[in-house]
Write a protein that holds these residues in place. Structure first.
Motif, mmCIF file in Angstrom:
data_model
loop_
_atom_site.group_PDB
_atom_site.id
_atom_site.type_symbol
_atom_site.label_atom_id
_atom_site.label_comp_id
_atom_site.label_asym_id
_atom_site.label_seq_id
_atom_site.Cartn_x
_atom_site.Cartn_y
_atom_site.Cartn_z
ATOM 1 N N VAL A 57 -36.094 -21.707 -22.984
ATOM 2 C CA VAL A 57 -35.995 -20.924 -21.726
ATOM 3 C C VAL A 57 -34.544 -20.589 -21.170
ATOM 4 O O VAL A 57 -34.362 -20.271 -20.214
ATOM 5 C CB VAL A 57 -36.894 -21.274 -20.717
ATOM 6 C CG1 VAL A 57 -38.484 -21.217 -20.912
ATOM 7 C CG2 VAL A 57 -36.533 -22.826 -20.220
ATOM 8 N N PHE A 58 -33.468 -21.053 -22.092
ATOM 9 C CA PHE A 58 -32.124 -21.077 -21.717
ATOM 10 C C PHE A 58 -31.664 -19.740 -20.745
ATOM 11 O O PHE A 58 -31.139 -19.832 -19.784
ATOM 12 C CB PHE A 58 -31.181 -21.138 -22.802
ATOM 13 C CG PHE A 58 -29.536 -21.089 -22.377
ATOM 14 C CD1 PHE A 58 -29.064 -22.203 -21.647
ATOM 15 C CD2 PHE A 58 -28.870 -20.131 -22.642
ATOM 16 C CE1 PHE A 58 -27.808 -21.978 -21.137
ATOM 17 C CE2 PHE A 58 -27.417 -20.139 -22.343
ATOM 18 C CZ PHE A 58 -27.076 -21.108 -21.427
ATOM 19 N N PRO A 59 -32.146 -18.337 -21.506
ATOM 20 C CA PRO A 59 -31.708 -17.390 -20.811
ATOM 21 C C PRO A 59 -32.403 -17.092 -19.417
ATOM 22 O O PRO A 59 -31.995 -16.488 -18.436
ATOM 23 C CB PRO A 59 -32.101 -16.178 -21.602
ATOM 24 C CG PRO A 59 -32.399 -16.705 -22.918
ATOM 25 C CD PRO A 59 -32.963 -18.159 -22.592
ATOM 26 N N VAL A 60 -33.595 -17.791 -19.249
ATOM 27 C CA VAL A 60 -34.228 -17.828 -17.953
ATOM 28 C C VAL A 60 -33.547 -18.459 -16.775
ATOM 29 O O VAL A 60 -33.324 -18.212 -15.690
ATOM 30 C CB VAL A 60 -35.552 -18.275 -18.003
ATOM 31 C CG1 VAL A 60 -36.594 -18.166 -16.811
ATOM 32 C CG2 VAL A 60 -36.305 -17.517 -19.224
ATOM 33 N N ILE A 61 -33.063 -19.879 -17.332
ATOM 34 C CA ILE A 61 -32.271 -20.583 -16.224
ATOM 35 C C ILE A 61 -30.986 -19.760 -15.971
ATOM 36 O O ILE A 61 -30.486 -19.874 -14.778
ATOM 37 C CB ILE A 61 -31.905 -22.081 -17.013
ATOM 38 C CG1 ILE A 61 -33.287 -22.606 -17.494
ATOM 39 C CG2 ILE A 61 -31.210 -22.968 -16.161
ATOM 40 C CD1 ILE A 61 -33.198 -23.978 -18.353
ATOM 41 N N LEU A 62 -30.322 -19.244 -16.893
ATOM 42 C CA LEU A 62 -29.119 -18.738 -16.829
ATOM 43 C C LEU A 62 -29.293 -17.547 -15.766
ATOM 44 O O LEU A 62 -28.616 -17.194 -14.881
ATOM 45 C CB LEU A 62 -28.435 -18.153 -17.984
ATOM 46 C CG LEU A 62 -27.059 -17.608 -18.067
ATOM 47 C CD1 LEU A 62 -26.098 -18.985 -17.886
ATOM 48 C CD2 LEU A 62 -26.775 -17.015 -19.479
ATOM 49 N N GLY A 63 -30.347 -16.508 -15.845
ATOM 50 C CA GLY A 63 -30.605 -15.633 -15.132
ATOM 51 C C GLY A 63 -30.925 -16.234 -13.551
ATOM 52 O O GLY A 63 -30.254 -15.460 -12.571
ATOM 53 N N THR A 64 -31.694 -17.188 -13.409
ATOM 54 C CA THR A 64 -31.828 -17.805 -12.139
ATOM 55 C C THR A 64 -30.382 -18.075 -11.393
ATOM 56 O O THR A 64 -29.933 -17.887 -10.423
ATOM 57 C CB THR A 64 -32.843 -19.104 -12.011
ATOM 58 O OG1 THR A 64 -34.053 -18.565 -12.427
ATOM 59 C CG2 THR A 64 -32.552 -19.790 -10.850
ATOM 60 N N PHE A 65 -29.513 -18.779 -12.294
ATOM 61 C CA PHE A 65 -28.064 -19.188 -11.793
ATOM 62 C C PHE A 65 -27.366 -17.945 -11.457
ATOM 63 O O PHE A 65 -26.927 -17.963 -10.393
ATOM 64 C CB PHE A 65 -27.533 -19.799 -12.979
ATOM 65 C CG PHE A 65 -25.826 -20.138 -12.685
ATOM 66 C CD1 PHE A 65 -25.663 -21.365 -11.779
ATOM 67 C CD2 PHE A 65 -25.044 -19.242 -13.336
ATOM 68 C CE1 PHE A 65 -24.337 -21.525 -11.570
ATOM 69 C CE2 PHE A 65 -23.879 -19.644 -12.821
ATOM 70 C CZ PHE A 65 -23.452 -20.590 -11.779
ATOM 71 N N TYR A 66 -27.420 -16.675 -12.113
ATOM 72 C CA TYR A 66 -26.766 -15.475 -11.956
ATOM 73 C C TYR A 66 -27.217 -15.088 -10.615
ATOM 74 O O TYR A 66 -26.302 -14.509 -9.703
ATOM 75 C CB TYR A 66 -26.864 -14.440 -12.798
ATOM 76 C CG TYR A 66 -25.993 -14.728 -14.118
ATOM 77 C CD1 TYR A 66 -24.725 -15.310 -14.125
ATOM 78 C CD2 TYR A 66 -26.600 -14.141 -15.413
ATOM 79 C CE1 TYR A 66 -24.068 -15.485 -14.974
ATOM 80 C CE2 TYR A 66 -25.818 -14.497 -16.545
ATOM 81 C CZ TYR A 66 -24.623 -15.188 -16.477
ATOM 82 O OH TYR A 66 -23.769 -15.373 -17.584
ATOM 83 N N LEU A 67 -28.438 -14.897 -10.395
ATOM 84 C CA LEU A 67 -29.067 -14.214 -9.311
ATOM 85 C C LEU A 67 -28.557 -15.100 -7.840
ATOM 86 O O LEU A 67 -28.234 -14.903 -6.925
ATOM 87 C CB LEU A 67 -30.500 -14.183 -9.544
ATOM 88 C CG LEU A 67 -31.251 -13.179 -10.163
ATOM 89 C CD1 LEU A 67 -32.609 -13.204 -10.300
ATOM 90 C CD2 LEU A 67 -30.756 -11.744 -9.545
ATOM 91 N N THR A 68 -28.789 -16.507 -8.006
ATOM 92 C CA THR A 68 -28.630 -17.434 -7.042
ATOM 93 C C THR A 68 -27.008 -17.098 -6.607
ATOM 94 O O THR A 68 -26.705 -17.093 -5.324
ATOM 95 C CB THR A 68 -28.972 -18.743 -7.296
ATOM 96 O OG1 THR A 68 -30.174 -19.022 -7.900
ATOM 97 C CG2 THR A 68 -28.966 -19.586 -6.217
ATOM 98 N N PHE A 69 -26.182 -17.484 -7.693
ATOM 99 C CA PHE A 69 -24.817 -17.232 -7.195
ATOM 100 C C PHE A 69 -24.462 -16.094 -6.475
ATOM 101 O O PHE A 69 -23.921 -15.879 -5.679
ATOM 102 C CB PHE A 69 -24.129 -17.408 -8.823
ATOM 103 C CG PHE A 69 -22.550 -17.452 -8.590
ATOM 104 C CD1 PHE A 69 -21.809 -18.715 -7.964
ATOM 105 C CD2 PHE A 69 -21.905 -16.348 -8.731
ATOM 106 C CE1 PHE A 69 -20.359 -18.656 -7.912
ATOM 107 C CE2 PHE A 69 -20.333 -16.467 -8.860
ATOM 108 C CZ PHE A 69 -19.725 -17.560 -8.358
ATOM 109 N N GLY A 70 -25.132 -14.760 -7.307
ATOM 110 C CA GLY A 70 -24.543 -13.425 -6.771
ATOM 111 C C GLY A 70 -25.019 -13.352 -5.174
ATOM 112 O O GLY A 70 -24.201 -13.002 -4.423
#
Lengths: 282, 308
Positions: A57-70
């Motif tokens: 689920v790497f892209p999923v974790i990355l997506g959460t990171f992007y959204l949170t950071f943004g």
């Protein structure tokens, strides 16, 4: 008689706290026990394969990171500036009251309503589409009240004498804020931010129609692309797709990662806050 | 470097004052962001939701018993959705009021310093568990359990949703109620002990009433959070748009309806408008909850002589 009543009452109260801790403990226990079996290096670092039944689920974790950071990127400057105005410049109390009431009410708006707003404004009106940008902006509105109140709490805790000392040395209002107030309040503000990060990372309803998608090949490429995110992924795995059994297993893994992330983040924040509070008390 | 005159203010003072003003205005403008967002939400909900009432009257919308948005002709009656929200919220209150307030009383009155120092932050940490995790737990653990326990056709029903939502709201209610209890002046308690009351009597007859409005604020804010909660009810409540007073059947609260159907509704269609109109109703309900909480807590803080 009087004593018996007291014992019975205290027993009930003990029962309450035990049930509370038990209920919350059970949730964490079940998700940890079943999720831990799924978690592996492969699960954390690879993309989903074979219609969501294998892989990671790497892209999923990355997506959460992007959204949170943004979302923090947008809400942080705004939130801190707002708190500084409310605490450091004290204008007419009527306006302050209106602002305070709207902050409290914004904090109480249901998250799905933020989602509706994001859909109508960011996705449709500004034509950002279903994207990281729309999702981050929507989430940042949701994070704003908690960042403001955390920053306010940190600013109020600074002794007035420090400001007065700075002003007495000839520093202007803004210089005092920049050199004295913000650096002193920074740890407290950071704690508040970390807590909001935890909250934003787990939010699902605001990104349902503004950012999230169940499946997307590869990692997100720009801020205008749709994104997979942990909380939405859990929901989607449970309600969409055609392999309920395999998907449930993966959902356990995602739930554990999300739970761990969020609990760790807020534990750190609350630990720091606890330390700071005791510093001011002594 | 030019020599500065002692009498006329030097030039850098002027720019400095100008800078001060700029910063002040910058902060003032950003402090209005929360107000602007709140107004923005209200405007958008009205703008996108109101056109529906060209087709359906407000009365039919609120009191209509049938929610068939995709039928031809569609029916937009949200009474079943409103009753579902009320039912689930009511059910959750049975869980979170006793457990939340009870836990707060424990923390404030019975736990020693040491236990308090551990359990209070622990409950705060637990408050951050995402709602989707609760929903997931409800789907995979709680629903099958209730299904076999009560021999139901499906475990995804109002009962499961209520219990999960209730558990979810405990940390919120507990933390806020504990704050309210801690604002009660110590002298109240001491006076009660001096009159010969024991700890239980003091707690029930002195501390609780003194903190009463603070505790009610905690409960109202908890209710508001439950009524507005989306993911848990979307995953656990079952999703049938029917009017019922039974906890053992599937229901479809307002939030779940919006979340589940927005994906399919074409932009600008009456279904899309109806979902925004539901959002508006939901927003108004939680706004009223929050304003009541605001008013009570303000009066309460004034009564105890705390800063507002």
């Amino acid at each position: 008689m009087k004593k018996n009543k007291q014992n019975l009452g205290f027993l009930l109260i003990y029962l309450c706290i035990i049930l509370t801790l038990l209920a919350l403990g059970l949730i964490i226990y079940f998700i940890t026990i079943r999720g831990i079996k799924i978690i592996s290096w492969e699960f954390l670092t690879q993309a989903p394969r074979a219609a969501m039944t294998k892989g990671g689920v790497f892209p999923v974790i990355l997506g959460t990171f992007y959204l949170t950071f943004g979302s923090i990127l947008f809400s942080l400057p705004l939130g801190i500036a707002c708190a500084i105005y409310l605490c450091e410049y004290s204008p007419k109390s009527f306006i302050i009251n209106i602002i305070r009431i709207s902050i409290n009410n914004l904090a109480g708006v249901p998250s799905v309503v933020f989602g509706l707003f994001g859909l109508a404004v960011f996705v449709k009106f500004f034509k950002f589409g279903v994207s990281i940008l729309s999702g981050s902006l929507t989430l940042s509105m949701l994070a704003l009240p908690s960042i403001i109140s955390a920053a306010q709490e940190a600013l109020i805790a600074i002794p007035q004498s420090q400001r007065e000392a700075s002003l007495a040395l000839g520093a202007s209002h803004w210089e005092t804020i920049k050199r004295i107030v913000i650096p002193t309040a920074l740890p407290g503000i950071l704690t508040g931010i970390i807590l909001s990060v935890g909250r934003v990372a787990g939010e699902t309803a605001p990104i349902l129609f503004t950012a999230a998608t169940f499946y997307k090949r590869g990692n997100p490429k720009s801020i205008f692309s749709e994104v997979m995110a942990l909380p939405y992924h859990i929901y989607a795995l449970m309600t969409e797709g055609t392999h309920p059994k395999e998907q449930t297993a993966i959902a356990y893994g995602c739930a554990l990662i999300l739970l761990f992330l969020v609990l760790a983040i807020s534990a750190i924040a609350i630990y720091i806050r606890q330390k700071q509070r005791s510093r001011y008390e002594h | 470097m030019k020599k500065l005159s002692m009498l006329t203010p030097p030039k850098f003072m002027k720019t400095r004052r100008f800078k001060e003003k700029i910063y002040k205005w910058m902060f003032a403008v950003s402090s209005f962001s929360a107000l602007i967002f709140l107004l923005g939400i209200i405007i958008i909900l009205f703008k996108e939701g109101l056109p529906l009432f060209n087709e359906v009257s407000l009365y039919d919308f609120i009191t209509g018993k049938n929610w068939y948005p995709t039928y031809d002709p569609p029916e937009f009656g949200i009474l079943p959705l409103i009753t579902a929200t009320l039912l689930v919220t009511l059910g959750a209150m049975f869980v979170c009021i006793p457990l939340g307030v009870g836990s707060a009383l424990y923390l404030h009155e019975l736990a020693g310093e040491k236990k308090r120092a551990v359990i209070k932050p622990l409950i705060e940490i637990l408050a951050s568990i995402p709602s989707v995790v609760y929903g997931f737990f409800g789907m995979v653990i709680a629903a099958p359990f209730f299904q076999t326990f009560f021999k139901l056709p499906t475990g995804l029903c109002a009962l499961t949703a209520s219990i999960i939502l209730g558990i979810m709201a405990i940390p919120t209610v507990c933390s806020l109620a504990e704050d309210a209890l801690s604002y009660v002046p110590k002298s109240y308690k001491e006076a009660s002990y001096a009159l010969g009351a024991n700890r239980w009597q003091t707690m029930i007859k002195v501390v609780m009433p003194a903190a009463g409005s603070g505790i009610s604020t905690a409960i109202i804010l908890g209710m508001s959070r439950i009524a507005g909660e989306t993911m848990t009810v979307l995953m656990v409540a079952g999703g049938a748009a029917i009017i019922t007073s039974s906890f053992l059947v599937p229901v479809r609260p307002m939030t779940a309806t919006i979340a589940a159907e927005m994906g399919e509704a074409a932009v600008g269609s009456s279904h899309y408008q109806a979902l925004f109109a539901i959002g508006l109703v939901l927003f108004l309900i939680t706004l009223i909850f929050n304003l009541i909480a605001e008013i009570i807590s303000r009066k309460y803080r004034l009564k105890l002589g705390l800063s507002v």
